[in-house]
Write a protein that holds these residues in place. Sequence first.
Motif, PDB file in Angstrom:
ATOM      1  N   THR A   1       3.737 -16.812  15.983  1.00 11.05           N
ATOM      2  CA  THR A   1       3.110 -15.504  16.162  1.00 11.05           C
ATOM      3  C   THR A   1       3.538 -14.910  17.507  1.00 11.05           C
ATOM      4  OG1 THR A   1       1.096 -16.201  17.359  1.00 11.05           O
ATOM      5  CG2 THR A   1       1.077 -16.409  14.959  1.00 11.05           C
TER       6      THR A   1
ATOM      7  N   LYS B   1      -1.193 -10.804   3.809  1.00 14.76           N
ATOM      8  CA  LYS B   1       0.194 -10.424   4.107  1.00 14.76           C
ATOM      9  C   LYS B   1       0.744 -11.347   5.183  1.00 14.76           C
ATOM     10  CE  LYS B   1      -0.411  -5.502   3.011  1.00 14.76           C
ATOM     11  NZ  LYS B   1      -0.403  -4.121   3.558  1.00 14.76           N
ATOM     12  N   GLY B   2       2.041 -11.571   5.128  1.00 17.25           N
ATOM     13  CA  GLY B   2       2.657 -12.427   6.134  1.00 17.25           C
ATOM     14  C   GLY B   2       4.063 -12.823   5.728  1.00 17.25           C
ATOM     15  N   SER B   3       4.634 -13.693   6.519  1.00 18.76           N
ATOM     16  CA  SER B   3       5.992 -14.155   6.256  1.00 18.76           C
ATOM     17  C   SER B   3       6.022 -15.130   5.087  1.00 18.76           C
ATOM     18  CB  SER B   3       6.559 -14.838   7.505  1.00 18.76           C
ATOM     19  OG  SER B   3       5.817 -16.020   7.784  1.00 18.76           O
ATOM     20  N   LYS B   4       7.213 -15.495   4.683  1.00 16.00           N
ATOM     21  CA  LYS B   4       7.374 -16.464   3.601  1.00 16.00           C
ATOM     22  C   LYS B   4       6.769 -17.806   3.977  1.00 16.00           C
ATOM     23  CE  LYS B   4      10.946 -18.488   0.611  1.00 16.00           C
ATOM     24  NZ  LYS B   4      12.406 -18.563   0.337  1.00 16.00           N
ATOM     25  N   LYS B   5       6.952 -18.214   5.234  1.00 16.98           N
ATOM     26  CA  LYS B   5       6.384 -19.490   5.703  1.00 16.98           C
ATOM     27  C   LYS B   5       4.862 -19.459   5.645  1.00 16.98           C
ATOM     28  CE  LYS B   5      10.208 -20.816   8.757  1.00 16.98           C
ATOM     29  NZ  LYS B   5      10.623 -21.072  10.160  1.00 16.98           N
ATOM     30  N   TYR B   6       4.293 -18.305   5.989  1.00 16.58           N
ATOM     31  CA  TYR B   6       2.833 -18.175   5.938  1.00 16.58           C
ATOM     32  C   TYR B   6       2.325 -18.328   4.507  1.00 16.58           C
ATOM     33  CZ  TYR B   6      -1.725 -15.832   5.930  1.00 16.58           C
ATOM     34  OH  TYR B   6      -3.047 -15.532   5.729  1.00 16.58           O
ATOM     35  N   HIS B   7       2.979 -17.666   3.557  1.00 14.73           N
ATOM     36  CA  HIS B   7       2.544 -17.760   2.158  1.00 14.73           C
ATOM     37  C   HIS B   7       2.752 -19.163   1.597  1.00 14.73           C
ATOM     38  CE1 HIS B   7       1.375 -13.625   1.405  1.00 14.73           C
ATOM     39  NE2 HIS B   7       2.473 -13.196   2.013  1.00 14.73           N
TER      40      HIS B   7
END
Length: 408
Positions: free
Chosen positions: A242, A20-26
């Motif tokens: 973060t 799970k995470g933000s769009k940038k993380y994915h």
Amino acid sequence: MGAFKVFRSLVVDSLDTITKGSKKYHLWMGFLTLVMLIGMYCYSIQLEEGLSATGMSDRVSWGLYISNFTFLVGVAAAAVMLVMPTYVLKDIDFKQAVLIGEGLAVAALVMCLAFVVADMGGPSVLWHMIPGIGVFNFPNSMLTWDVIVLNGYLFINISIPFYILFKHYQNKEAKKSVYVPGAILSVFWAVGIHLITAFLYQGLQARPFWNNALLGPRFLASAFAAGPALIILVLAVIRSFTAFKIENKTIKKIAMIVTVAAQINLIMLVSELFKEFYAPTHHSESAYYLFFGLHGKNALLPWIWTAIPLNILATVILTFNKFRNNLKVLYFCCFMLFVAIWIEKGFGLIVPGFIPGPYGKIVEYLPTGVEIGVTIGIWAMGAFIFTILAKTAIGIELGELRFKDKNS
């Protein structure tokens, strides 16, 4: 049984966190996955065609893979520059960054082992390195010493952070009596892994370019410059994306370590250049090939003459407090220094040692597309592992991941 229950809960919670995470993380994880798949495809070509798919030959038998291995051993050893102030000198300013540094060491060591496997041609020959089954040749072979210290350092850098995070996950304090002895051991072990890697080259008398008493100390100096420089860049990214707090004074203290190590590294470089070129002998031909070309062969000139100015420029800028305390300038200098030392300890160290050959023949080396693809894939794997470790560790340290006992 209780510890196993907590461990199982930690694994489940970690898997939930890293997916799970933000769009940038994915997007970041998707990009790394794509690069790893490209690397796997290139590696499949190497498995099918053998090492003939690379630019290596019987004349230059170590290339891009061992260059990256040598450099990453230094990156792994650099974690000690955070461990020692935190656990030995009790400097609390480093405490928030130390787990990140150790996670980076784990990722670097995994990449080191992956590059060794790639350089051996494939995993099917790894049995040669297993004591009692293969020809381990301990203690006579420096390679076996390197295998032992690398795997030992990997175990230390996994076990200490895991113990601390495992306790924090249960909302408990880790016992210093358990992890501090291991942390102190890791300080000496980190120096050992880089010195023994240097001894691998120094011990080859037929390679005068490596047979240099200054090689071991310079390995350490360059490691303690490039490794903390990468840590600073990683901390900058973590601070931006973060909620994990990294104080400016922590980054500035690490910057001081980078600066001093870079200055020492530069002094040692000047000393080596003086030795090679003030009173040159036939043993100086490798250095002449690297810096000026030899008999019309000059494949490495663009690399080394990119690295040297970057190294000098970054070191000079970092020497001045005004520039070093400006974070944007600091990040740029750390990037320049990281690239410069990667080139110097890569192509600038490994390849020239083989040139010219024993009979004076010059066989140049440049990596093939397959080698580059495998190398980029391994770097992506390291970044992927570090991202997973960092995301889990940050979640625990921020209190977002905690063990919930359903029976309580």
